[in-house]
Scaffold this motif. Structure first.
Motif, PDB file in Angstrom:
ATOM      1  N   ALA A   1      47.367  50.307  35.563  1.00 55.57           N
ATOM      2  CA  ALA A   1      45.943  50.492  35.831  1.00 55.57           C
ATOM      3  C   ALA A   1      45.632  50.485  37.326  1.00 55.57           C
ATOM      4  N   VAL A   2      46.277  49.590  38.087  1.00 56.79           N
ATOM      5  CA  VAL A   2      45.970  49.515  39.511  1.00 56.79           C
ATOM      6  C   VAL A   2      46.486  50.740  40.260  1.00 56.79           C
ATOM      7  N   GLU A   3      47.368  51.494  39.631  1.00 57.69           N
ATOM      8  CA  GLU A   3      47.864  52.727  40.247  1.00 57.69           C
ATOM      9  C   GLU A   3      47.223  53.977  39.653  1.00 57.69           C
ATOM     10  N   GLY A   4      46.836  53.901  38.359  1.00 58.02           N
ATOM     11  CA  GLY A   4      46.444  55.130  37.682  1.00 58.02           C
ATOM     12  C   GLY A   4      45.058  55.183  37.088  1.00 58.02           C
ATOM     13  N   HIS A   5      44.269  54.098  37.152  1.00 57.61           N
ATOM     14  CA  HIS A   5      42.942  54.119  36.524  1.00 57.61           C
ATOM     15  C   HIS A   5      41.856  54.066  37.595  1.00 57.61           C
ATOM     16  N   PRO A   6      41.035  55.112  37.721  1.00 59.64           N
ATOM     17  CA  PRO A   6      40.025  55.146  38.791  1.00 59.64           C
ATOM     18  C   PRO A   6      38.907  54.134  38.630  1.00 59.64           C
ATOM     19  N   ALA A   7      38.761  53.525  37.441  1.00 58.43           N
ATOM     20  CA  ALA A   7      37.711  52.525  37.221  1.00 58.43           C
ATOM     21  C   ALA A   7      38.285  51.119  37.137  1.00 58.43           C
ATOM     22  N   VAL A   8      39.433  50.885  37.738  1.00 60.61           N
ATOM     23  CA  VAL A   8      40.040  49.556  37.650  1.00 60.61           C
ATOM     24  C   VAL A   8      39.162  48.503  38.316  1.00 60.61           C
ATOM     25  N   ASN A   9      38.329  48.896  39.281  1.00 64.73           N
ATOM     26  CA  ASN A   9      37.420  47.927  39.901  1.00 64.73           C
ATOM     27  C   ASN A   9      36.370  47.451  38.901  1.00 64.73           C
ATOM     28  N   GLU A  10      35.893  48.343  38.028  1.00 70.15           N
ATOM     29  CA  GLU A  10      34.941  47.939  37.000  1.00 70.15           C
ATOM     30  C   GLU A  10      35.610  47.007  35.990  1.00 70.15           C
ATOM     31  N   PHE A  11      36.835  47.332  35.627  1.00 71.12           N
ATOM     32  CA  PHE A  11      37.592  46.477  34.715  1.00 71.12           C
ATOM     33  C   PHE A  11      37.765  45.094  35.315  1.00 71.12           C
ATOM     34  N   ALA A  12      38.161  45.019  36.572  1.00 73.77           N
ATOM     35  CA  ALA A  12      38.373  43.732  37.232  1.00 73.77           C
ATOM     36  C   ALA A  12      37.084  42.921  37.265  1.00 73.77           C
ATOM     37  N   ALA A  13      35.953  43.576  37.543  1.00 71.86           N
ATOM     38  CA  ALA A  13      34.677  42.873  37.612  1.00 71.86           C
ATOM     39  C   ALA A  13      34.290  42.297  36.250  1.00 71.86           C
ATOM     40  N   GLU A  14      34.503  43.050  35.179  1.00 69.93           N
ATOM     41  CA  GLU A  14      34.143  42.568  33.844  1.00 69.93           C
ATOM     42  C   GLU A  14      35.039  41.409  33.405  1.00 69.93           C
ATOM     43  N   ILE A  15      36.329  41.489  33.713  1.00 71.68           N
ATOM     44  CA  ILE A  15      37.232  40.392  33.361  1.00 71.68           C
ATOM     45  C   ILE A  15      36.886  39.151  34.162  1.00 71.68           C
ATOM     46  N   ASN A  16      36.573  39.317  35.432  1.00 72.90           N
ATOM     47  CA  ASN A  16      36.194  38.182  36.271  1.00 72.90           C
ATOM     48  C   ASN A  16      34.916  37.530  35.756  1.00 72.90           C
ATOM     49  N   ASP A  17      33.933  38.338  35.342  1.00 71.57           N
ATOM     50  CA  ASP A  17      32.680  37.793  34.822  1.00 71.57           C
ATOM     51  C   ASP A  17      32.917  36.996  33.539  1.00 71.57           C
ATOM     52  N   LEU A  18      33.741  37.535  32.642  1.00 72.23           N
ATOM     53  CA  LEU A  18      34.058  36.821  31.403  1.00 72.23           C
ATOM     54  C   LEU A  18      34.731  35.484  31.692  1.00 72.23           C
ATOM     55  N   HIS A  19      35.697  35.500  32.593  1.00 62.91           N
ATOM     56  CA  HIS A  19      36.436  34.287  32.944  1.00 62.91           C
ATOM     57  C   HIS A  19      35.503  33.245  33.550  1.00 62.91           C
ATOM     58  N   ARG A  20      34.651  33.674  34.465  1.00 61.93           N
ATOM     59  CA  ARG A  20      33.734  32.738  35.136  1.00 61.93           C
ATOM     60  C   ARG A  20      32.715  32.174  34.152  1.00 61.93           C
ATOM     61  N   THR A  21      32.193  33.020  33.256  1.00 61.16           N
ATOM     62  CA  THR A  21      31.204  32.560  32.292  1.00 61.16           C
ATOM     63  C   THR A  21      31.799  31.539  31.327  1.00 61.16           C
ATOM     64  N   ALA A  22      32.993  31.840  30.816  1.00 64.60           N
ATOM     65  CA  ALA A  22      33.633  30.918  29.872  1.00 64.60           C
ATOM     66  C   ALA A  22      33.950  29.590  30.543  1.00 64.60           C
ATOM     67  N   THR A  23      34.465  29.633  31.750  1.00 70.93           N
ATOM     68  CA  THR A  23      34.796  28.400  32.468  1.00 70.93           C
ATOM     69  C   THR A  23      33.547  27.575  32.735  1.00 70.93           C
ATOM     70  N   GLY A  24      32.447  28.241  33.122  1.00 70.54           N
ATOM     71  CA  GLY A  24      31.210  27.534  33.398  1.00 70.54           C
ATOM     72  C   GLY A  24      30.605  26.884  32.169  1.00 70.54           C
ATOM     73  N   LEU A  25      30.721  27.545  31.012  1.00 75.20           N
ATOM     74  CA  LEU A  25      30.206  26.964  29.776  1.00 75.20           C
ATOM     75  C   LEU A  25      31.014  25.744  29.350  1.00 75.20           C
ATOM     76  N   LEU A  26      32.309  25.800  29.529  1.00 73.00           N
ATOM     77  CA  LEU A  26      33.172  24.709  29.094  1.00 73.00           C
ATOM     78  C   LEU A  26      33.030  23.467  29.963  1.00 73.00           C
ATOM     79  N   ASP A  27      32.759  23.678  31.238  1.00 71.73           N
ATOM     80  CA  ASP A  27      32.595  22.523  32.132  1.00 71.73           C
ATOM     81  C   ASP A  27      31.539  22.842  33.182  1.00 71.73           C
ATOM     82  N   PRO A  28      30.252  22.706  32.823  1.00 73.42           N
ATOM     83  CA  PRO A  28      29.189  23.037  33.779  1.00 73.42           C
ATOM     84  C   PRO A  28      29.280  22.271  35.089  1.00 73.42           C
TER      85      PRO A  28
END
Length: 252
Positions: free
Chosen positions: A166-193
């Protein structure tokens, strides 16, 4: 990597930092909005990562993203299934969990018998990973993904294996990275505010490319309450929290 001596930031110093950083943000914010691979560089310019502003090294210039961003995506994908599984313990309003030391926010009496926000995060995590995996399969002319038991865990594993593509061949990998980062941050924040990272400004470090060019890093800096250091996720500069408070407030 720059590192400063560690010490514990005081509540007063942290409060002062938070109240003055809005001015710094307006003064020194450096936006990064490039959709995927950066435009072709002009004379004397070097291509940059599509996710962060890091200048790509000579052996990275065929890629949409730099290797540090690739590692961060891979780490988040590896952690997401366990984080989302832990969220199931918070579906009942007021529930608490001791899994790996995470602590839920003490809840008051709720109007709904289930925490709808937590449920939305759980369902959106599976839907997001499944959507991206299907997109990748289509681009690679593969059959649609088939899951055997746990779609979230299986999709995360399949995406993780194919991040190097993906980092070599997908032109929207930045959008993918942003969505995964948002999911990770949201889940972590809910588990331990209490340990939710707080945005405190932008990295002021001047970084050099391989040809001596200078630019401000500009990454968003986040402070976890109780931490003695703050680490820039892009340039990896590490500060003592008090030193960073003084630096950023001085720039405001």
């Amino acid at each position: 990597m720059t590192r400063h001596t560690a010490s514990t930031i005081t509540d007063d110093a942290l409060d002062a930092l938070y109240t003055r950083l809005d001015a710094y943000d307006h003064h020194a914010a450096r936006e990064c909005t490039a959709p995927g691979r950066s435009p072709e560089p002009g004379p004397g310019e070097r291509p940059t990562c599509g996710i962060c502003p890091r200048v790509l090294r000579a052996d990275e210039r065929h890629r949409y993203a730099c290797r540090p961003c690739e590692r961060r995506i891979t780490e988040h994908l590896a952690q997401l299934p366990a984080l989302v599984q832990d969220l199931h313990r918070l579906l009942i309003p007021g529930a608490q969990t001791n899994v790996r030391g995470y602590r839920a926010r003490p809840g008051s009496e709720a109007a709904a018998p289930i925490n709808l926000h937590v449920l939305d995060v759980i369902t959106s995590a599976t839907a997001t990973l499944d959507s991206w995996l299907r997109d990748w399969h289509e681009r690679l002319s593969w059959d649609a993904p088939a899951y055997h038991a746990d779609p979230l865990t299986e999709a995360a594993a399949a995406l993780r294996v194919n991040v190097p593509w993906a980092v070599e061949g997908h032109p929207a990998v930045n959008e993918f990275a942003a969505e995964i980062n948002d999911l990770h941050r949201t889940a972590t924040g809910l588990l331990d505010p209490a340990q939710r990272a707080r945005r405190i400004g932008h990295c002021p470090v001047t970084v050099l490319d391989e040809h001596g060019g200078r630019h401000t890093c500009g990454a968003t800096l986040r402070y976890v309450p109780g931490a003695t250091t703050v680490i820039c996720s892009w340039c990896q500069t590490t500060w003592d929290a008090l030193d960073l408070s003084a630096d950023l407030c001085g720039a405001a």
